[in-house]
Design an enzyme around this catalytic site. Sequence first.
Site, PDB file in Angstrom:
ATOM      1  N   LYS A  87       0.804  -1.223   0.000  1.00 28.22           N
ATOM      2  CA  LYS A  87       0.000   0.000   0.000  1.00 28.22           C
ATOM      3  C   LYS A  87       0.839   1.276   0.000  1.00 28.22           C
ATOM      4  O   LYS A  87       0.401   2.306  -0.507  1.00 28.22           O
ATOM      5  CB  LYS A  87      -0.965  -0.013   1.187  1.00 28.22           C
ATOM      6  CG  LYS A  87      -2.033  -1.084   1.070  1.00 28.22           C
ATOM      7  CD  LYS A  87      -2.992  -1.076   2.245  1.00 28.22           C
ATOM      8  CE  LYS A  87      -4.017  -2.188   2.107  1.00 28.22           C
ATOM      9  NZ  LYS A  87      -5.006  -2.173   3.199  1.00 28.22           N
ATOM     10  N   ASP A 122      -9.776   2.330   2.373  1.00 25.34           N
ATOM     11  CA  ASP A 122      -9.621   1.680   3.676  1.00 25.34           C
ATOM     12  C   ASP A 122     -10.171   2.539   4.809  1.00 25.34           C
ATOM     13  O   ASP A 122     -10.896   2.046   5.677  1.00 25.34           O
ATOM     14  CB  ASP A 122      -8.138   1.389   3.951  1.00 25.34           C
ATOM     15  CG  ASP A 122      -7.675   0.080   3.350  1.00 25.34           C
ATOM     16  OD1 ASP A 122      -8.523  -0.778   3.057  1.00 25.34           O
ATOM     17  OD2 ASP A 122      -6.449  -0.079   3.164  1.00 25.34           O
TER      18      ASP A 122
END
Length: 295
Positions: A87, A122
Site C-alpha cells: 500500500k 480503507d
Amino acid sequence: MKDVYTIGDLESRVRLDAGAEMPARLAVLGHPIAHSASPRMHQAALDASGRNLRYIRLDIEPGEVGEAFSRMRALGFIGCNVTVPHKLEAMSRCEVDPQALALGAVNTIRFDEDATRGFNTDGPGFALAVETEFGVNLRGLTVVIAGAGGGAGQAIAAQCGLAGVSKLVLVNRSLDKLRPLLERLEPATRIIALTFDDPTLAEQCQSADLIVNTSSLGLKSGDPPILPAACLKRGQLVYDTIYQPPVTALLALASDAGCRTANGLSMLVNQGALAFQHWFPGSDPLAVMRDEMEE
C-alpha cells in the site's frame, strides 16, 4: 485458470486468460494473496451487473509493483486493489488522490487513459465498518491502533483524526515508522505514540473505547495476539482488520475478556464497494457484496 497469478502471467493476454471464458480486467495485488476474499465479492458484483469480466489474485513481490502496473496497463486492466505489503509502495507508482494522500496509503488503483490513479477506501471503509458492527461513530472515541506503521494502520489512524476521535494511541514496533503519520494527523487530535514494550501500554489500552489491530499478526496459524490480556477490559470494542481466520488470537482473547469483537470482513466489504465505484461510477454493489460474503 489459476487461483493465484504472478507477474509472469502478465506477459500476454493469451497466457493470462488461458482456459478462462472471460478476460481478467481487475485484480488484487498482495504478497501473500492466496487467502484474499476480494475476488469472490468483486466477481459477484461484476456478474450481477452483467459485466463480462474477471477479477483475479496477483501475488506480486515487493519492489515489483511498478512493473506490475505497467504490464496491467498494457493488457487493458481497468484497475486493481492493493493490499499488504504494497500500500505504501503503490503511492510512489501513481498519481495520488488528495484523500489518499491525507490517509497516507493507496489501496485502489484505476488505470485511466492518461494516468494511473491511486485512491484509498480503507479509511472510509473502516469508519463504515465500525458503525455497522458496533453501532457507534468514531467521533469522540478513544482509539488504540496496534501496528499503526503499516499502510492500513496509517489510513485508519488518519481517518480517526479526520472523524474527530478524542484521543488516538498509536502502537508500533518502531516509533520511526510513525513519524510521517504523526506529521499528517489532524493537529487537533490528541495523540500518543508507543512501542509494544512501553510500560504504559496496558494502562493506555485499558482506557480506550476501541482497540484496532491493523498489523498482519494473526494471519498465520499459531500467531500470538498482538496485545496481551492485560490490555483488555470488559465492554471494550475490539476490531481486527484481519478476516481470515475469522477469529484471530486477539479476538479470542478479547472475547474471553468480555469485549465486543468484530473481524475485518465488514471493512473488506465496505472498502470493496467504494473501490468498485471508483472503477464503475454510479454503481451500487454493496448489497451484492455483503450477501456474497455472508454466505
